[in-house]
Write a protein that holds these residues in place. Structure first.
Motif, PDB file in Angstrom:
ATOM      1  N   TYR A 108       0.908  -1.262  -0.107  1.00 55.67           N
ATOM      2  CA  TYR A 108      -0.058   0.083  -0.086  1.00 55.67           C
ATOM      3  C   TYR A 108       0.782   1.331   0.043  1.00 55.67           C
ATOM      4  O   TYR A 108       1.813   1.305   0.583  1.00 55.67           O
ATOM      5  N   LEU A 131       0.976   5.711  -0.196  1.00 47.08           N
ATOM      6  CA  LEU A 131       0.258   6.961   0.079  1.00 47.08           C
ATOM      7  C   LEU A 131       1.265   8.026  -0.588  1.00 47.08           C
ATOM      8  O   LEU A 131       2.346   8.233  -0.394  1.00 47.08           O
ATOM      9  N   TYR A 137       1.490  12.241   0.122  1.00 46.61           N
ATOM     10  CA  TYR A 137       1.089  13.413   1.109  1.00 46.61           C
ATOM     11  C   TYR A 137       1.536  14.888   0.237  1.00 46.61           C
ATOM     12  O   TYR A 137       2.549  14.708  -0.315  1.00 46.61           O
ATOM     13  N   PHE A 191      -2.949  14.181   3.669  1.00 41.10           N
ATOM     14  CA  PHE A 191      -2.840  13.107   2.717  1.00 41.10           C
ATOM     15  C   PHE A 191      -3.642  13.492   1.495  1.00 41.10           C
ATOM     16  O   PHE A 191      -4.466  14.193   1.122  1.00 41.10           O
ATOM     17  N   SER A 243      -3.826   7.506  -2.436  1.00 34.89           N
ATOM     18  CA  SER A 243      -3.006   6.351  -2.112  1.00 34.89           C
ATOM     19  C   SER A 243      -3.364   5.251  -3.101  1.00 34.89           C
ATOM     20  O   SER A 243      -4.442   5.498  -3.899  1.00 34.89           O
TER      21      SER A 243
END
Lengths: 111, 114
Positions: free
Chosen positions: A32, A34, A36, A46, A49
């Motif tokens: 996973y 992400l 930012y 955030f 993702s």
């Protein structure tokens, strides 16, 4: 041991054009990822993702692409706007929820 | 509050002094993290609290650094005998669970050691 790497410290793009921010990782166990975004004097927020079961995730002007074989992901911003100027970090969670961040890429979108 | 609150926002201290940085996470968030960003560097993990579990201190750079989280809410990061290399922005984040999905960060404390 830099498991998440952003090799471009900065990127400059003209307003309206595409911004492509790159990120490489070394740990094939990451499942996973992400992105930012950080403005000066603020905490990161955030952005978007992607799970490793996908190769693309899109949210408005922002699309993240994942190439698992190359251990590479990229964030595309189309069209880029001056308000997108910020530092962008990619990150991956390790066991226990701890996020490992890249070094960041400072994006500058010029009018 | 609605967000993660950190205080002070700026701190200038003399080398050798101790400092305490405070973080108020979002109510109900069980996970709390401390990171720091040194000049020109990425976000460096320091310590992680999850519920009543023992904290993950694996990122603390030396024994001069410690943190505690009281009552599962407010956290304090303490740096003893500060050094110039401790100068950085110290960021706190909280999240609902331990999935690492979508931290909410505070605005950070900019620490300058002179």
């Amino acid at each position: 041991d830099q498991q998440v790497k952003q090799n471009s410290p900065s990127l400059s793009v003209q307003e309206g054009r595409i911004s492509i921010l790159n990120c490489d990782y070394t740990n094939s166990m990451f499942d996973y990822f992400l992105w930012y975004k950080k403005y000066p004097a603020e905490g990161p927020t955030f952005l978007i993702s992607i799970s490793s079961i996908k190769d693309k995730n899109e949210d408005g002007r922002f699309t993240v692409f994942l190439n698992k074989s190359a251990k590479h992901l990229s964030l595309h911003i189309v069209p880029s706007q001056p308000g997108d100027s910020a530092v962008y970090f990619c990150a991956a969670p390790r066991w226990g929820g701890k996020l490992i961040f890249g070094q960041g890429t400072e994006l500058s979108v010029k009018p | 509050g609605a967000g993660v609150s950190q205080s002070p926002s700026n701190k200038v201290t003399e080398k050798g002094k101790d400092v305490e940085l405070r973080c108020d996470p979002i109510s109900g968030h069980t996970a709390l993290y401390w990171y720091r960003q040194s000049l020109g560097q990425g976000l460096e993990f320091l310590i992680y609290f999850q519920g009543n579990s023992a904290p993950d201190k694996s990122g603390l750079p030396s024994d001069r650094f410690s943190a505690e989280r009281t009552g599962g809410s407010v956290s304090t990061l303490t740096i003893q005998r500060t050094q110039q290399e401790d100068s950085a922005v110290y960021l706190c984040a909280s999240s609902i669970g331990a999935s690492g999905d979508g931290y909410t960060f505070g605005s950070g404390t900019r620490l300058t050691v002179v």
